[in-house]
Design a protein around this motif. Sequence first.
Motif, mmCIF file in Angstrom:
data_model
loop_
_atom_site.group_PDB
_atom_site.id
_atom_site.type_symbol
_atom_site.label_atom_id
_atom_site.label_comp_id
_atom_site.label_asym_id
_atom_site.label_seq_id
_atom_site.Cartn_x
_atom_site.Cartn_y
_atom_site.Cartn_z
ATOM 1 N N GLY A 192 0.805 -1.252 -0.007
ATOM 2 C CA GLY A 192 -0.053 0.064 -0.059
ATOM 3 C C GLY A 192 0.888 1.392 -0.100
ATOM 4 N N GLU A 233 -5.836 6.276 -3.869
ATOM 5 C CA GLU A 233 -5.635 6.172 -2.654
ATOM 6 C C GLU A 233 -6.368 7.165 -1.620
ATOM 7 O OE1 GLU A 233 -3.298 4.181 -1.538
ATOM 8 O OE2 GLU A 233 -2.743 3.525 -3.667
ATOM 9 N N HIS A 259 0.137 -1.266 -6.374
ATOM 10 C CA HIS A 259 1.146 -1.488 -5.241
ATOM 11 C C HIS A 259 2.091 -2.731 -5.425
ATOM 12 C CE1 HIS A 259 -0.274 2.046 -3.225
ATOM 13 N NE2 HIS A 259 -1.826 1.417 -3.146
ATOM 14 N N HIS A 308 -4.768 -2.387 -6.110
ATOM 15 C CA HIS A 308 -3.790 -3.479 -5.495
ATOM 16 C C HIS A 308 -2.651 -3.657 -6.569
ATOM 17 C CE1 HIS A 308 -3.285 -7.493 -3.613
ATOM 18 N NE2 HIS A 308 -2.700 -6.988 -3.005
#
Length: 217
Positions: free
Chosen positions: A22, A129, A179, A176
């Motif tokens: 993250g 985010e 990241h 996801h």
Amino acid sequence: MLDEKATTQALAVMATKFPKVGSSLVADSDFHFLLAVILSAQTTDAAVNRVTPALFAAYPQPENLMQAQPIEVEKYISTLGLYHNKARYLVACARDLVNNFASQVPRNHRDLQSLAGVGRKTADVVLAERFHIPALAVDTHVERVSKRLAMVATDASVLQTEKVLMTKIPQEEWIHAHHLFITWGRQVCTARNPACASCPLLAMCQEGKRRMNEVNA
Ligand code: SF4
């Protein structure tokens, strides 16, 4: 080229090795997160996090920052690369927010990219985010890893890379996946010395096999 299924499998392998990924940028508001992402260009999140507490305390709202001189802002960010330009961008971005968006960070690509210092990648990161809007920001790690794994053609532009990955990865996985690529690129598939010999993706990676053949030749 890896198809949709193989791309998903590769990401699953990455997720097994790195179950917790993250953003590591620290910010207490949408406005401050936007500033942090602008500052993160060509530097590490850790370096940004070291300077932002004092910067954010000095400029809690866009109205405070828009009145600053860039040279004043530079004092807070002088340890970061490109800090002259970044200081100018921050002040101009704050002014754009106040003048055009009632001091609120906009929630769409077009408006975000109208702000000073904000390109497509920064907009993608903020949307994903801060507002959980699906986006797949392509930075140097995403581009390198996806090309080495032949998810994307090696001559694809950044925008083409983003478009191809968005077709091969389910939308609910975009944030996801972004990241995972970054973590994989930092810790396994590094730019200069990828750990191909121990990489769990070697069996599906032509670039890794080519490198191993060179080592063993
Ligand atoms: Fe990167 Fe090598 Fe792994 Fe391929 S095998 S993903 S080039 S580290």
